[in-house]
Design a protein around this motif. Structure first.
Motif, PDB file in Angstrom:
ATOM      1  N   CYS A   1       0.797  -1.236   0.000  1.00 48.49           N
ATOM      2  CA  CYS A   1       0.000   0.000   0.000  1.00 48.49           C
ATOM      3  C   CYS A   1       0.827   1.282   0.000  1.00 48.49           C
ATOM      4  O   CYS A   1       0.308   2.344  -0.341  1.00 48.49           O
ATOM      5  CB  CYS A   1      -0.979   0.008   1.174  1.00 48.49           C
ATOM      6  SG  CYS A   1      -0.242   0.144   2.816  1.00 48.49           S
ATOM      7  N   CYS A   2       2.072   1.215   0.425  1.00 48.32           N
ATOM      8  CA  CYS A   2       2.965   2.394   0.460  1.00 48.32           C
ATOM      9  C   CYS A   2       2.330   3.584   1.181  1.00 48.32           C
ATOM     10  O   CYS A   2       2.546   4.730   0.798  1.00 48.32           O
ATOM     11  CB  CYS A   2       3.396   2.789  -0.950  1.00 48.32           C
ATOM     12  SG  CYS A   2       4.679   1.704  -1.614  1.00 48.32           S
ATOM     13  N   THR A   3       1.538   3.299   2.194  1.00 50.60           N
ATOM     14  CA  THR A   3       0.882   4.359   2.956  1.00 50.60           C
ATOM     15  C   THR A   3       0.880   4.007   4.430  1.00 50.60           C
ATOM     16  O   THR A   3       0.424   2.933   4.816  1.00 50.60           O
ATOM     17  CB  THR A   3      -0.581   4.552   2.483  1.00 50.60           C
ATOM     18  OG1 THR A   3      -0.576   4.830   1.086  1.00 50.60           O
ATOM     19  CG2 THR A   3      -1.265   5.676   3.225  1.00 50.60           C
ATOM     20  N   MET A   4       1.395   4.906   5.244  1.00 53.75           N
ATOM     21  CA  MET A   4       1.372   4.742   6.695  1.00 53.75           C
ATOM     22  C   MET A   4       0.262   5.616   7.283  1.00 53.75           C
ATOM     23  O   MET A   4      -0.276   6.479   6.596  1.00 53.75           O
ATOM     24  CB  MET A   4       2.709   5.138   7.303  1.00 53.75           C
ATOM     25  CG  MET A   4       3.870   4.256   6.899  1.00 53.75           C
ATOM     26  SD  MET A   4       5.361   4.763   7.776  1.00 53.75           S
ATOM     27  CE  MET A   4       6.605   3.866   6.894  1.00 53.75           C
TER      28      MET A   4
ATOM     29  N   ALA B   1      -5.775   6.653   1.299  1.00 61.24           N
ATOM     30  CA  ALA B   1      -4.721   7.655   1.136  1.00 61.24           C
ATOM     31  C   ALA B   1      -5.302   8.871   0.439  1.00 61.24           C
ATOM     32  O   ALA B   1      -6.261   8.757  -0.328  1.00 61.24           O
ATOM     33  CB  ALA B   1      -3.560   7.091   0.324  1.00 61.24           C
ATOM     34  N   ALA B   2      -4.720  10.022   0.726  1.00 65.11           N
ATOM     35  CA  ALA B   2      -5.165  11.261   0.100  1.00 65.11           C
ATOM     36  C   ALA B   2      -4.674  11.362  -1.342  1.00 65.11           C
ATOM     37  O   ALA B   2      -5.303  12.006  -2.175  1.00 65.11           O
ATOM     38  CB  ALA B   2      -4.679  12.464   0.902  1.00 65.11           C
ATOM     39  N   ARG B   3      -3.544  10.715  -1.640  1.00 62.21           N
ATOM     40  CA  ARG B   3      -2.988  10.775  -2.993  1.00 62.21           C
ATOM     41  C   ARG B   3      -2.334   9.429  -3.325  1.00 62.21           C
ATOM     42  O   ARG B   3      -2.068   8.623  -2.441  1.00 62.21           O
ATOM     43  CB  ARG B   3      -1.992  11.911  -3.139  1.00 62.21           C
ATOM     44  CG  ARG B   3      -0.814  11.829  -2.214  1.00 62.21           C
ATOM     45  CD  ARG B   3       0.050  13.083  -2.294  1.00 62.21           C
ATOM     46  NE  ARG B   3       1.251  12.980  -1.519  1.00 62.21           N
ATOM     47  CZ  ARG B   3       1.343  13.050  -0.195  1.00 62.21           C
ATOM     48  NH1 ARG B   3       0.263  13.197   0.523  1.00 62.21           N
ATOM     49  NH2 ARG B   3       2.501  12.967   0.419  1.00 62.21           N
ATOM     50  N   ASP B   4      -2.040   9.230  -4.584  1.00 67.44           N
ATOM     51  CA  ASP B   4      -1.358   8.012  -5.012  1.00 67.44           C
ATOM     52  C   ASP B   4       0.034   7.959  -4.406  1.00 67.44           C
ATOM     53  O   ASP B   4       0.694   8.996  -4.275  1.00 67.44           O
ATOM     54  CB  ASP B   4      -1.237   7.964  -6.536  1.00 67.44           C
ATOM     55  CG  ASP B   4      -2.566   7.732  -7.223  1.00 67.44           C
ATOM     56  OD1 ASP B   4      -3.464   7.147  -6.603  1.00 67.44           O
ATOM     57  OD2 ASP B   4      -2.696   8.150  -8.394  1.00 67.44           O
ATOM     58  N   PRO B   5       0.510   6.770  -4.056  1.00 72.27           N
ATOM     59  CA  PRO B   5       1.885   6.646  -3.559  1.00 72.27           C
ATOM     60  C   PRO B   5       2.888   7.072  -4.639  1.00 72.27           C
ATOM     61  O   PRO B   5       2.591   7.007  -5.832  1.00 72.27           O
ATOM     62  CB  PRO B   5       2.034   5.157  -3.249  1.00 72.27           C
ATOM     63  CG  PRO B   5       0.646   4.632  -3.155  1.00 72.27           C
ATOM     64  CD  PRO B   5      -0.191   5.494  -4.052  1.00 72.27           C
ATOM     65  N   ALA B   6       4.068   7.490  -4.208  1.00 72.58           N
ATOM     66  CA  ALA B   6       5.129   7.840  -5.151  1.00 72.58           C
ATOM     67  C   ALA B   6       5.405   6.642  -6.049  1.00 72.58           C
ATOM     68  O   ALA B   6       5.397   5.497  -5.593  1.00 72.58           O
ATOM     69  CB  ALA B   6       6.387   8.246  -4.392  1.00 72.58           C
ATOM     70  N   PRO B   7       5.672   6.872  -7.331  1.00 70.76           N
ATOM     71  CA  PRO B   7       5.883   5.772  -8.274  1.00 70.76           C
ATOM     72  C   PRO B   7       7.026   4.831  -7.893  1.00 70.76           C
ATOM     73  O   PRO B   7       6.982   3.654  -8.202  1.00 70.76           O
ATOM     74  CB  PRO B   7       6.188   6.467  -9.603  1.00 70.76           C
ATOM     75  CG  PRO B   7       5.788   7.884  -9.437  1.00 70.76           C
ATOM     76  CD  PRO B   7       5.739   8.183  -7.973  1.00 70.76           C
ATOM     77  N   ASP B   8       8.043   5.356  -7.227  1.00 69.91           N
ATOM     78  CA  ASP B   8       9.192   4.530  -6.864  1.00 69.91           C
ATOM     79  C   ASP B   8       9.102   3.952  -5.454  1.00 69.91           C
ATOM     80  O   ASP B   8      10.034   3.307  -4.976  1.00 69.91           O
ATOM     81  CB  ASP B   8      10.485   5.318  -7.025  1.00 69.91           C
ATOM     82  CG  ASP B   8      10.507   6.576  -6.157  1.00 69.91           C
ATOM     83  OD1 ASP B   8       9.469   6.917  -5.551  1.00 69.91           O
ATOM     84  OD2 ASP B   8      11.569   7.215  -6.106  1.00 69.91           O
ATOM     85  N   CYS B   9       7.985   4.139  -4.802  1.00 75.70           N
ATOM     86  CA  CYS B   9       7.820   3.690  -3.418  1.00 75.70           C
ATOM     87  C   CYS B   9       8.124   2.200  -3.261  1.00 75.70           C
ATOM     88  O   CYS B   9       8.953   1.815  -2.443  1.00 75.70           O
ATOM     89  CB  CYS B   9       6.411   3.994  -2.937  1.00 75.70           C
ATOM     90  SG  CYS B   9       6.001   3.197  -1.375  1.00 75.70           S
ATOM     91  N   PHE B  10       7.460   1.361  -4.030  1.00 72.11           N
ATOM     92  CA  PHE B  10       7.637  -0.074  -3.881  1.00 72.11           C
ATOM     93  C   PHE B  10       9.068  -0.491  -4.204  1.00 72.11           C
ATOM     94  O   PHE B  10       9.682  -1.255  -3.463  1.00 72.11           O
ATOM     95  CB  PHE B  10       6.641  -0.854  -4.749  1.00 72.11           C
ATOM     96  CG  PHE B  10       6.873  -2.333  -4.726  1.00 72.11           C
ATOM     97  CD1 PHE B  10       6.606  -3.075  -3.583  1.00 72.11           C
ATOM     98  CD2 PHE B  10       7.393  -2.987  -5.828  1.00 72.11           C
ATOM     99  CE1 PHE B  10       6.837  -4.445  -3.538  1.00 72.11           C
ATOM    100  CE2 PHE B  10       7.624  -4.362  -5.797  1.00 72.11           C
ATOM    101  CZ  PHE B  10       7.343  -5.083  -4.646  1.00 72.11           C
TER     102      PHE B  10
END
Length: 184
Positions: free
Chosen positions: A49-52, A161-170
């Motif tokens: 999910c790349c979201t805390m 999440a309020a916005r999409d995770p950063a593309p390089d997060c994963f």
């Protein structure tokens, strides 16, 4: 405004495969001081999910070994967070064992009612789920090979999440390059 998003089960499993027998240098290894199982499973969920959730005490985040919420590393606290979370980050619910999919969780408990171990579902084999874990490192281990008195299945329904995770997060998380979504 928070938007409900789909949890990426494939990424959670891929992260588990990469780090089941190793330790991502971005995270402290809690083996020997309470266990690393829920820390590892939180990392797998984060990969999906790349979201805390940056809410102090009752959120779900990790900045360092001394700057994290109890839900990041505590079996019961993770359960409490996932099943009650209405804010950002992942959320889930109690499930029947036959509802579980890759990326969902199982917590093992004793006869005393206390849950002590968290596992990630990584696959299926006739008659059993396969799981990943830390403390006793495993990937694609048969769930039926564990000794437990109680089982608590948790279905991850998604994340907010309020916005999409950063593309390089994963990619950054998987390679141990950068910790995404830090709460500072």
């Amino acid at each position: 405004m928070l938007k409900e998003r789909e949890y990426d089960r494939r990424r959670a499993r891929e992260y588990a495969r990469r780090w089941a027998y190793g330790r991502n240098p971005l995270f402290y290894n809690f083996t020997g001081i309470g266990g690393d199982c829920t820390n590892f499973i939180s990392q797998c969920i984060l990969a999906g999910c790349c979201t805390m959730n940056c809410r102090e005490t009752f959120g779900w985040y990790y900045n360092s070994s001394y700057d994290r919420t109890p839900s990041w590393t505590g079996v019961q606290y993770l359960y409490d967070f996932l099943t009650a979370n209405e804010g950002s980050g992942p959320w889930g619910r109690d499930a029947d064992i036959d509802e579980l999919q890759i990326g969902d969780l199982v917590q093992l408990g004793g006869a005393d009612g206390r849950f002590y171990h968290t596992l990630l579902i990584t696959g299926y084999r006739p008659g059993t789920y396969l799981v990943a874990a830390h403390s006793f490192d495993a990937f694609d281990r048969a769930l039926v090979s564990y000794n437990y008195a109680r089982l608590r299945p948790i279905r991850i329904e998604g994340y907010r999440a309020a916005r999409d995770p950063a593309p390089d997060c994963f990619a950054n998380l998987l390679t141990g390059t950068a910790l995404p979504g830090m709460c500072l």
